[in-house]
Motif scaffolding. Structure first.
Motif, PDB file in Angstrom:
ATOM      1  N   LEU A  27       0.820  -1.215   0.000  1.00  0.00           N
ATOM      2  CA  LEU A  27       0.000   0.000   0.000  1.00  0.00           C
ATOM      3  C   LEU A  27       0.854   1.265   0.000  1.00  0.00           C
ATOM      4  O   LEU A  27       0.638   2.164  -0.839  1.00  0.00           O
ATOM      5  CB  LEU A  27      -0.914   0.002   1.231  1.00  0.00           C
ATOM      6  CG  LEU A  27      -1.786   1.257   1.404  1.00  0.00           C
ATOM      7  CD1 LEU A  27      -2.779   1.390   0.258  1.00  0.00           C
ATOM      8  CD2 LEU A  27      -2.508   1.236   2.744  1.00  0.00           C
ATOM      9  N   LYS A  28       1.797   1.326   0.916  1.00  0.00           N
ATOM     10  CA  LYS A  28       2.510   2.579   1.125  1.00  0.00           C
ATOM     11  C   LYS A  28       3.702   2.785   0.197  1.00  0.00           C
ATOM     12  O   LYS A  28       4.083   3.930  -0.075  1.00  0.00           O
ATOM     13  CB  LYS A  28       2.963   2.672   2.587  1.00  0.00           C
ATOM     14  CG  LYS A  28       1.772   2.701   3.546  1.00  0.00           C
ATOM     15  CD  LYS A  28       2.189   2.901   4.977  1.00  0.00           C
ATOM     16  CE  LYS A  28       0.967   2.995   5.892  1.00  0.00           C
ATOM     17  NZ  LYS A  28       1.328   3.193   7.307  1.00  0.00           N
ATOM     18  N   ARG A  29       4.273   1.699  -0.307  1.00  0.00           N
ATOM     19  CA  ARG A  29       5.437   1.856  -1.160  1.00  0.00           C
ATOM     20  C   ARG A  29       5.145   1.549  -2.633  1.00  0.00           C
ATOM     21  O   ARG A  29       5.647   2.217  -3.518  1.00  0.00           O
ATOM     22  CB  ARG A  29       6.578   0.978  -0.630  1.00  0.00           C
ATOM     23  CG  ARG A  29       6.974   1.366   0.808  1.00  0.00           C
ATOM     24  CD  ARG A  29       8.128   0.534   1.329  1.00  0.00           C
ATOM     25  NE  ARG A  29       9.358   0.806   0.599  1.00  0.00           N
ATOM     26  CZ  ARG A  29      10.521   0.196   0.851  1.00  0.00           C
ATOM     27  NH1 ARG A  29      10.590  -0.720   1.815  1.00  0.00           N
ATOM     28  NH2 ARG A  29      11.586   0.478   0.138  1.00  0.00           N
ATOM     29  N   GLU A  64       1.936   1.533  -3.666  1.00  0.00           N
ATOM     30  CA  GLU A  64       0.677   2.271  -3.896  1.00  0.00           C
ATOM     31  C   GLU A  64      -0.294   1.462  -4.759  1.00  0.00           C
ATOM     32  O   GLU A  64      -0.806   1.919  -5.762  1.00  0.00           O
ATOM     33  CB  GLU A  64       0.962   3.633  -4.544  1.00  0.00           C
ATOM     34  CG  GLU A  64       1.809   4.536  -3.653  1.00  0.00           C
ATOM     35  CD  GLU A  64       2.046   5.904  -4.266  1.00  0.00           C
ATOM     36  OE1 GLU A  64       1.673   6.101  -5.441  1.00  0.00           O
ATOM     37  OE2 GLU A  64       2.602   6.763  -3.564  1.00  0.00           O
ATOM     38  N   ASP A  65      -0.540   0.227  -4.281  1.00  0.00           N
ATOM     39  CA  ASP A  65      -1.436  -0.696  -4.986  1.00  0.00           C
ATOM     40  C   ASP A  65      -2.559  -1.113  -4.020  1.00  0.00           C
ATOM     41  O   ASP A  65      -2.498  -2.173  -3.397  1.00  0.00           O
ATOM     42  CB  ASP A  65      -0.648  -1.924  -5.458  1.00  0.00           C
ATOM     43  CG  ASP A  65      -1.464  -2.840  -6.364  1.00  0.00           C
ATOM     44  OD1 ASP A  65      -2.700  -2.691  -6.383  1.00  0.00           O
ATOM     45  OD2 ASP A  65      -0.867  -3.699  -7.043  1.00  0.00           O
ATOM     46  N   HIS A 108      -7.328   5.819   2.342  1.00  0.00           N
ATOM     47  CA  HIS A 108      -6.696   6.091   1.048  1.00  0.00           C
ATOM     48  C   HIS A 108      -7.700   5.987  -0.102  1.00  0.00           C
ATOM     49  O   HIS A 108      -7.648   6.767  -1.056  1.00  0.00           O
ATOM     50  CB  HIS A 108      -5.546   5.096   0.840  1.00  0.00           C
ATOM     51  CG  HIS A 108      -4.811   5.260  -0.450  1.00  0.00           C
ATOM     52  ND1 HIS A 108      -3.832   6.225  -0.636  1.00  0.00           N
ATOM     53  CD2 HIS A 108      -4.912   4.594  -1.637  1.00  0.00           C
ATOM     54  CE1 HIS A 108      -3.374   6.136  -1.878  1.00  0.00           C
ATOM     55  NE2 HIS A 108      -4.003   5.154  -2.494  1.00  0.00           N
TER      56      HIS A 108
END
Length: 380
Positions: free
Chosen positions: A125-127, A129-130, A168
Motif C-alpha cells: 500500500l505505502k510503497r 501504492e497498490d 486512502h
C-alpha cells in the motif's frame, strides 16, 4: 558458533560505539551459551537501536546472525524483527520478497503469519501504492485473524493498516469500522496528541459521510473525541452530537461552521437525508412504546420536510431497517413498532429511564387494579 556469526560479531564489537559494542559482546556470550530466548530478546533490542537503523545495518544483522537462528527464535519475534529489517530495502519489491522468504518459516504460528501478511500489505500500500492488491492480502489475512483467540498486538496492526487502506480509497463506512476496531485494540496513551487528533477528525467525518452509519453513540462515548477540542475542531464534535440527536434545526443553523470542510459541503444532500432519518429514529425513541403513531404533519415539522415528502422518507427508513412499522396513507399516520437499537448518549439514557419509570408505575397500577377486582372476579 559458525564462522560467519563469529566474524560479524567480532567486527561489530570492534567498530561500534562503546554502548553498542557491549551489547554485541553480550549477544556473543548468550549465543555461545545457546540461551536462545535471551538471544532473541537481545536481537529485538538491537533492531530498535537508532544506530542500527542507519544504512543497511539491520539487513546485515539479519543475514549474518538472525538467519542462522530462524528455527530457534520465537516465530512472532522473528516476524517483528523482519518488519524492522524490511524498512531498509530501498526497492519495495525486494522488501516484499524478503518478507515472503520469512513467511514460510513462521507458518505454524498464527499471529506471526498474520503479522507477515500485514507487513507485506503495508509495503504494497505505502510503497507500491497498490490498494487493490493490498485489499486482497487483507481479506485473506482477516480469515487467519478470526482464528486467533482474544485481542493481541497483531490485531491492532491489522486494523491500523485496514483503516489506512480505506482512508486512502475514500471508503468512509469501512474506514469507520476498521478505525474503531483499531482504537479498541490500542491504549490511547500509546498515541501522541497529533495522532489522536487525526484519528478523531477522520472518524468524525467517516461517521457523517459513511453509508449505513446511523449509530453515533459508540463514537461519542469514546474518549478520543476529546482530542477534537485540542486541535480546534470542536465544531465537529458538536455536529456529531447534533446528528445523534437528529436535530435538523441545529444542523441548519451551524452550516457556516461545517460547510468550511469541503467533504461535508460536497455531500450536503446526503448529510441532510441522514439527519432526517436520525430525527425520525429519535422521535420514535422519545415516544412511549404504546404511543408511536406519528402523523405526517409531526414528522414534517420535526424534519423540515413538506408533508408530501414524508412518506418517501419513511419508506427509506423502512427499507434501511432503521425502523419497522406501517404507513396509513388514509389517516396520514405512521405506526412504528420497532426502532434499530443504538448506543445511547447520556441524555438519551435519562429519557429512557424516565419512560421505564412510567412503565413501572403503569404496571403497578394494573397490579393494584387486579387485586382490587380479584374478589368480584373469583366469586363469579
Amino acid at each position: 558458533m559458525s564462522n560467519k556469526v563469529e566474524t560479524y560479531l567480532t567486527a561489530k564489537k570492534n567498530s561500534s560505539p562503546p554502548e553498542l559494542s557491549k551489547k554485541f559482546g553480550d549477544l556473543e556470550e548468550l549465543y555461545n551459551k545457546k540461551l536462545w530466548h535471551q538471544v532473541t530478546l537481545s536481537l529485538l533490542e538491537l533492531v530498535k537501536e537508532p544506530t542500527m537503523k542507519e544504512g543497511t545495518e539491520l539487513i546485515s544483522l539479519y543475514n549474518n546472525i538472525t538467519s542462522e537462528l530462524e528455527n530457534k527464535i520465537n516465530p512472532l519475534s522473528l516476524a517483528e524483527m523482519a518488519g524492522e529489517v524490511m524498512t531498509q530495502y530501498k526497492d519495495p519489491n525486494e522488501a516484499i520478497t524478503f518478507i515472503e522468504r520469512v513467511s514460510p518459516k513462521v507458518v505454524d504460528h498464527q499471529e506471526a503469519r498474520v503479522l507477515c501478511n500485514v507487513l507485506k500489505a503495508q509495503a504494497t500500500l505505502k510503497r507500491l501504492e497498490d490498494p487493490a492488491r493490498t485489499k486482497k492480502i487483507l481479506d485473506d489475512t482477516e480469515k487467519l485473524l478470526d482464528d486467533i483467540d482474544g485481542i493481541t498486538p497483531v490485531h491492532a496492526k491489522f486494523y491500523k493498516l485496514a483503516s489506512d487502506l480505506y482512508c486512502h480509497t475514500g471508503a468512509h463506512a469501512l474506514y469507520y469500522r476498521a478505525a474503531l476496531r483499531y482504537l479498541g485494540c490500542t491504549e490511547l496513551s500509546e498515541l501522541d496528541d497529533d495522532s489522536k487528533g487525526k484519528h478523531a477528525f477522520y472518524l468524525g467525518l467517516a461517521a457523517l459521510l459513511g453509508e449505513g452509519i446511523y449509530n453515533f453513540g459508540e463514537l461519542l462515548a469514546h474518549p478520543i473525541l476529546g482530542s477534537l477540542e485540542g486541535c480546534g475542531c470542536g465544531w465537529l464534535l458538536e455536529l456529531l452530537i447534533t446528528f445523534n440527536q437528529g436535530d435538523i434545526n441545529k444542523f441548519e443553523s451551524s452550516k457556516q461552521k461545517w460547510s468550511s470542510q469541503p467533504d461535508l459541503l460536497a455531500r450536503e444532500t446526503h448529510l441532510r437525508e441522514k439527519i432526517r432519518l436520525l430525527c425520525l429514529m429519535e422521535m420514535t425513541l422519545q415516544r412511549k412504546a404504546w404511543d408511536r403513531q406519528l402523523s405526517f404533519s409531526e414528522i414534517a415539522t420535526a424534519t423540515g420536510l413538506g408533508e408530501r415528502q414524508v412518506e418517501v422518507m419513511v419508506m427509506r427508513a423502512l427499507a434501511l431497517g432503521l425502523v419497522k412499522g406501517t404507513i396509513d396513507q388514509v389517516s396520514r399516520q405512521v405506526n412504528i413498532t420497532w426502532v434499530q437499537p443504538r448506543v445511547l448518549h447520556k441524555n438519551q439514557l435519562v429519557s429512557m429511564m424516565e419512560r421505564l419509570s412510567d412503565w413501572c408505575e403503569d404496571v403497578s397500577s394494573m397490579q393494584t387494579l387486579l387485586q382490587d377486582q380479584a374478589a368480584s372476579i373469583l366469586t363469579h
